[in-house]
Write an enzyme that holds these catalytic residues in place. Structure first.
Site, PDB file in Angstrom:
ATOM      1  N   ASP A  62      28.790  -4.721 -39.578  1.00  0.00           N
ATOM      2  CA  ASP A  62      30.413  -4.804 -39.835  1.00  0.00           C
ATOM      3  C   ASP A  62      30.511  -5.553 -38.161  1.00  0.00           C
ATOM      4  O   ASP A  62      28.987  -6.608 -38.147  1.00  0.00           O
ATOM      5  CB  ASP A  62      30.925  -3.518 -39.143  1.00  0.00           C
ATOM      6  CG  ASP A  62      32.853  -3.289 -38.591  1.00  0.00           C
ATOM      7  OD1 ASP A  62      33.115  -3.957 -39.568  1.00  0.00           O
ATOM      8  OD2 ASP A  62      33.179  -2.154 -38.858  1.00  0.00           O
TER       9      ASP A  62
HETATM   10  C1  NOJ Z   1      36.414  -5.047 -38.565  1.00  0.00           C
HETATM   11  C2  NOJ Z   1      36.119  -4.055 -39.487  1.00  0.00           C
HETATM   12  O1  NOJ Z   1      35.577  -2.357 -38.612  1.00  0.00           O
HETATM   13  C3  NOJ Z   1      36.051  -3.156 -41.317  1.00  0.00           C
HETATM   14  O2  NOJ Z   1      36.381  -1.991 -41.611  1.00  0.00           O
HETATM   15  C4  NOJ Z   1      36.287  -4.814 -41.500  1.00  0.00           C
HETATM   16  O3  NOJ Z   1      35.776  -4.474 -43.335  1.00  0.00           O
HETATM   17  C5  NOJ Z   1      35.604  -6.529 -41.186  1.00  0.00           C
HETATM   18  N1  NOJ Z   1      36.123  -6.094 -40.022  1.00  0.00           N
HETATM   19  C6  NOJ Z   1      36.271  -6.565 -41.869  1.00  0.00           C
HETATM   20  O4  NOJ Z   1      37.246  -7.860 -41.885  1.00  0.00           O
END
Ligand code: NOJ
Length: 782
Positions: free
Chosen positions: A299
Site C-alpha cells: 500500500d
Molecule cells: C492507500 C489506500 O489504502 C489504498 O486502498 C489505495 O489503493 C492506495 N492508497 C493508492 O491510492
C-alpha cells in the site's frame, strides 16, 4: 507466532444454488485457472527477458510511483521521465488520461534499453467515469452478477485511458462502522464477501486479461486491515489464526481463486507484525498454501512505514524485511529504488528472491498484452465513457442497493411507502438532496458532479416543480442559520409529505481516513429532523451514508426510513423510482446496524460466550441475577437496531419451516470431501423451505441460509451464512427454495490448525435475515 498449517488440502467449494458458487477459505494449491497470470505459456517469455536484465533494471520493475493527484503523503519526486528512460520504474499510478499514459509509455517503450512497458494503475473502486453506488451499497444488492457487470463497465472505461490495473476490490471484512473504509467493502460476512470478491475480479479481468478492455484486479488490503482497533483507520489489529482463517482470509482466497492478478499488502500490523512485512500471510498463506502467482503490491508507503511500526530502524532494513516477506512492489515510498540493489549486491537479499518478484511483474505485463499493445487508443477514450448501458446499469444497481429499514403506516393506515402519484405537495428537506459530489462517495474515479442526476432534480421532474419545495434547512456537517432551519420546518408544515435527505456526506465523511467516534447525524441535522417530525406530517427519511448511522430516535419516530447509501450518478432517478414504487426495494443489510456506538464492533457471526444474554426481555438496568451476570451492557441492548441480512420489501413474505434432507453424515467422509476434487462439489445435504408472498404486490426476496455448528473443538459463530438465493414471487405465490450444501458448509479451522469437518450438531436456518427463521438440526457422526 502462528503455526504452519498441517493440512495440505485442496479448495472446497460450496454450491449454494444454480450458478452460484462460493469459495471457502480452505487451503489449496494453485488456483484452478490457466489463463491470465496462470497461463504457463508466459513463463518462457518471462525467462528470456529476465536473462537480459541488469540488476538496476530488475529493481526498476518493482518500483511504483504516483505521478498524478496523490492519494497519500507526497514522495517529492518529479524526475519520473528520466527514471523511466533508465528503466528505473515499473509502474505508475494516479494518471488518468490516455494522452498522459501514452506520453509516459512512449518513454518506456522507445527510450528505455529493454522497452519494457509501464503498467498504469488507479483506484477504480466503484466505477471510473460512470460512478456506481459505493461498494457497501453494491454488496447490499446481494447480486454478484450485477456487481460483476459494474466492474466490467469500469474496466471498459478505465482501460480506454491506458489504465490496466485497478486497486480493487477491497475485500476487507469490516465489523465496525466507526471505520470509514467500511464503505469500500462488502461488509461483515466472509461468505457474501467471497461472492463479491470473485464477482469484481471476473468483471475487471473479463474472459481474458489481454483483451484491450480488461484490467488487472487487486484484492486488498492483505490482511486484517478492517479489524483496526477502535475502528480507527491504520490502527493495530490482533486477530487469532482461527478468526483470520475463517473470517478475514476467505474473501482474499476467493479473489485469488477467481484469478486476481494482484494483491495489496495492508497498512496495519497483524499480531505485532506489519502486514506489509509479514512472511506468515504473504509467503506461507498466499504463495505456499494458495499458489498465488501474481504481484503483491504494497500500500502507499507501507514498506517504509514498517519503520514507524517499529520493526526497522532505517529504510534499508524496511526494504529488506518487506521484500523478504514477499512484497514484490513498493508503492510510492522509494525504499526499494534506494536500497534494493545494494541489498542484493551485498547478499542480504538473495538474487533469486529479486528474480522471483521481477518474474511476477513481467508475467503480469505479458498477461495483459502490454508488450503487444502498450498504448491507449486516444480516439477510443471519449467514446468509452458514460455509455447508455453503463448509465442504465448505474440506475439498476442503485435501486437494488437501497435497503428499506422501516415502513410504518402513514395517514391512511397503509405503509407510507411507496408514495402515491396523486399530486401531493412534497417538501424535500435536507442538505444531501442535491449534493452532487456527495452522491459519488469516496474514490469516485473520474466521476464528476455534473454527471450526477440529483435526487432533487429527479423528484422535481417526477412530481412537477409546482408540487415540490426544496430547502436544505441546515448544512451537511455544520452551519445553517436558525432562519433557514425555521423556513424548512414551516415549508414542511405546508406539505402533504416531507422527504428528508439527511446523512453523512460521501466525500468528506466516508472512505479512507474518515473514522468516526460518533455515528449520529453531523451538524444540526438531528435538530432539523426532530423539528420536522414535530410538525406531524408524514415523513420519509432518505438516509445517505457510507456506513450505518446510530439514529435510534429516527427509527422510533420516523415512519419510513430508506438507507440509500451513496448511490452514484443515477441517485435521483433510482430514488424516485423506488419511492414511487416503480421499483421495489430488494436490498438487504451486509452489516449489523448498531443502536449505539458502544456496541461496536458489532457482527452477527459472533461467538456465543459462556454467559450469553439470550433472553429477549432483558431490562435496563439489569433486574435479577439471571439478567445481571450475562454478557451484556447495563445501559444498552445487545441486539442491533437491524440485523445483518435485514431489509423490507413493498410486499411481505412468510417463511415455512426449514426441512433437511441428508443421508448419514460422517465427519471423516466430509473432511475427505474437503480435500477431494470431485467430492468437494458434491451435495451432502439439502435444506429447503417454502417462501410465500403474503402481500398484494409481486416481490423479489433474498432468501438466506445460515448454519451453526455445536460440539466442535473450537467454538463457532452463533450463525454463519452459507448460501443465498434471489426469488421472484407473485402475490400469494409460494415457492420451495432448496439449497444444496457441500462439505465446506460444515468445515472449521480446528484446534490443531486444520480445515476439517468434526463430529458436530448442525443447526440450519432458511430465513429472511440473520435473526429469524425456524431451525432444523442434524448430527454429523464421527
Ligand atoms: C492507500 C489506500 O489504502 C489504498 O486502498 C489505495 O489503493 C492506495 N492508497 C493508492 O491510492
Amino acid at each position: 507466532m502462528m503455526r504452519k498449517s498441517c493440512a495440505t488440502v485442496t479448495i472446497a467449494v460450496l454450491l449454494v444454488c444454480a450458478g452460484l458458487e462460493a469459495q471457502s477459505g480452505a487451503p489449496a494449491s494453485a488456483p484452478d485457472v490457466r489463463t491470465g497470470i496462470y497461463d504457463p505459456s508466459l513463463d518462457a517469455r518471462v525467462e528470456t527477458l529476465l536473462r537480459r536484465m541488469t540488476l538496476e533494471e530488475k529493481v526498476g520493475q518493482v518500483v511504483q510511483y504516483s505521478a498524478g493527484q496523490p492519494t497519500g503523503p507526497g514522495t517529492n519526486r518529479t524526475d519520473y521521465e528520466d527514471m523511466i528512460a533508465k528503466g528505473q520504474i515499473g509502474a505508475l499510478f494516479n494518471i488518468s488520461t490516455a494522452k498522459e499514459t501514452n506520453r509516459y509509455q512512449r518513454i518506456a517503450v522507445e527510450k528505455s534499453r529493454l522497452k519494457i512497458p509501464i503498467i498504469f494503475g488507479l483506484d477504480v473502486i466503484h466505477g471510473f467515469r460512470t460512478v456506481f453506488p459505493v461498494p457497501l451499497a453494491l454488496a447490499s444488492t446481494w447480486d454478484p452478477a450485477l456487481v460483476e457487470q459494474t466492474a466490467r463497465v469500469a474496466a471498459r472505461e478505465a482501460s480506454a485511458t491506458g489504465i490496466r490495473w485497478t486497486f480493487s476490490p477491497m475485500v476487507d471484512i469490516a465489523r465496525d462502522a466507526r471505520w470509514g473504509r467500511i464503505t469500500e467493502g462488502a461488509g461483515e460476512d466472509p461468505f457474501l464477501g467471497s461472492e463479491m470478491a470473485a464477482a469484481y475480479v471476473r468483471g475487471y479481468q473479463g474472459t481474458r486479461l489481454d483483451e484491450p478492455d480488461s484490467i488487472a484486479a487487486c484484492a486488498k488490503h492483505f490482511v486484517g486491515y478492517g479489524a483496526a482497533e477502535g475502528g480507527r483507520d491504520y490502527n493495530t489489529t490482533e486477530i487469532s489464526e482461527h478468526t483470520l482463517r475463517q473470517i478475514y482470509l476467505p474473501p482474499f482466497r476467493a479473489a485469488v481463486n477467481a484469478g486476481a492478478a494482484t494483491i495489496m499488502s495492508a497498512f496495519n500490523s497483524l499480531n505485532g507484525v506489519p502486514a506489509s512485512a509479514n512472511p506468515f500471510t504473504l509467503r506461507q498463506v498466499l504463495r505456499e498454501e494458495w499458489g498465488f502467482r501474481g504481484v503483491v503490491d504494497s500500500d502507499w508507503e507501507s514498506v517504509r512505514e514498517v519503520i514507524q511500526h517499529g520493526i526497522a530502524n532505517d529504510r534499508a532494513t524496511a526494504a529488506r524485511k518487506a521484500f523478504l516477506a514477499g512484497v514484490d512492489m513498493d508503492m510510492a515510498s522509494s525504499v526499494y529504488h534506494d536500497h534494493l540493489g545494494q541489498l542484493v549486491s551485498s547478499g542480504q537479499v538473495p538474487q533469486e528472491r529479486l528474480d522471483e518478484s521481477v518474474r511476477n511483474v513481467l508475467r503480469l505485463k505479458f498477461a495483459l498484452g502490454l508488450f503487444e499493445h502498450p498504448y491507449a487508443d486516444e480516439a477510443r477514450e471519449a467514446q468509452a465513457m458514460l455509455r447508455p448501458d453503463g448509465v442504465s446499469l448505474a440506475r439498476t444497481a442503485a435501486e437494488r442497493s437501497f435497503v428499506l429499514l422501516k415502513n410504518s403506516p402513514g395517514p391512511n393506515s397503509a405503509p407510507l411507502l411507496p408514495l402515491s402519484n396523486s399530486g401531493q405537495r412534497i417538501a424535500l428537506i435536507g442538505p444531501l438532496a442535491d449534493d452532487l459530489p456527495s452522491a459519488l462517495g469516496s474514490w469516485a474515479g473520474l466521476g464528476r458532479g455534473e454527471d450526477v442526476v440529483s435526487f432533487q432534480a429527479a423528484l422535481a421532474k417526477h412530481v412537477g416543480e409546482q408540487n415540490l419545495i426544496h430547502l436544505k434547512g441546515v448544512g451537511a456537517t455544520g452551519g445553517g442559520s436558525d432562519e433557514d432551519l425555521a423556513a424548512a420546518v414551516a415549508a414542511s408544515a405546508r406539505a402533504d409529505v416531507v422527504i428528508l435527505a439527511l446523512g453523512e456526506p460521501g466525500g468528506e465523511m466516508t472512505g479512507e481516513a474518515t473514522s468516526r467516534a460518533f455515528l449520529g447525524l453531523p451538524g444540526r441535522q438531528q435538530e432539523l429532523l426532530e423539528k420536522i417530525v414535530a410538525t406531524g406530517k408524514p415523513v420519509v427519511l432518505v438516509l445517505f451514508s457510507g456506513r450505518p448511522l446510530t439514529l435510534p430516535w429516527a427509527f422510533e419516530h420516523v415512519p419510513a426510513v430508506l438507507a440509500a447509501w451513496l448511490p452514484g450518478i443515477q441517485a435521483g432517478p433510482a430514488l424516485v423510482r423506488t419511492l414511487y414504487g416503480e421499483s421495489s426495494t430488494t436490498g438487504k443489510l451486509v452489516v449489523s446496524w448498531p443502536r449505539s456506538v458502544g456496541q461496536e464492533p458489532l457482527y452477527y457471526n459472533a461467538l456465543n460466550t459462556g454467559r450469553p444474554a439470550d433472553k429477549s426481555d432483558l431490562t435496563n438496568p439489569p433486574g435479577g441475577s439471571d439478567d445481571t451476570y450475562v454478557s451484556r451492557y447495563i445501559d444498552e441492548r445487545n441486539d442491533p437496531q437491524f440485523p445483518f441480512g435485514y431489509g423490507l420489501s413493498y410486499t411481505t413474505f412468510r417463511y415455512g419451516s426449514t426441512e433437511i434432507n441428508a443421508s448419514e453424515l460422517k465427519a471423516s467422509g466430509l473432511t475427505a470431501g474437503l480435500h477431494d476434487g470431485a467430492a468437494r462439489t458434491r451435495a451432502v445435504l439439502t435444506a429447503s423451505a417454502d417462501v410465500t408472498n403474503t402481500g398484494s404486490r409481486p416481490g423479489e426476496e433474498i432468501v438466506q441460509l445460515y448454519v451453526r455448528l455445536n460440539g466442535t473443538s473450537v467454538a463457532q459463530p452463533v450463525r454463519a451464512l452459507k448460501g443465498f438465493q434471489r426469488i421472484l414471487l407473485a402475490p400469494g405465490e409460494t415457492k420451495k427454495v432448496t439449497f444444496a450444501l457441500v462439505p465446506d458448509a460444515f468445515a472449521l479451522w480446528n484446534d490443531r490448525n486444520q480445515w476439517v469437518v468434526e463430529q458436530e450438531k448442525v443447526t440450519v436456518w432458511i430465513s429472511p435475515d440473520s435473526a429469524h427463521g425456524a431451525p432444523a438440526t442434524v448430527q454429523i457422526l464421527p
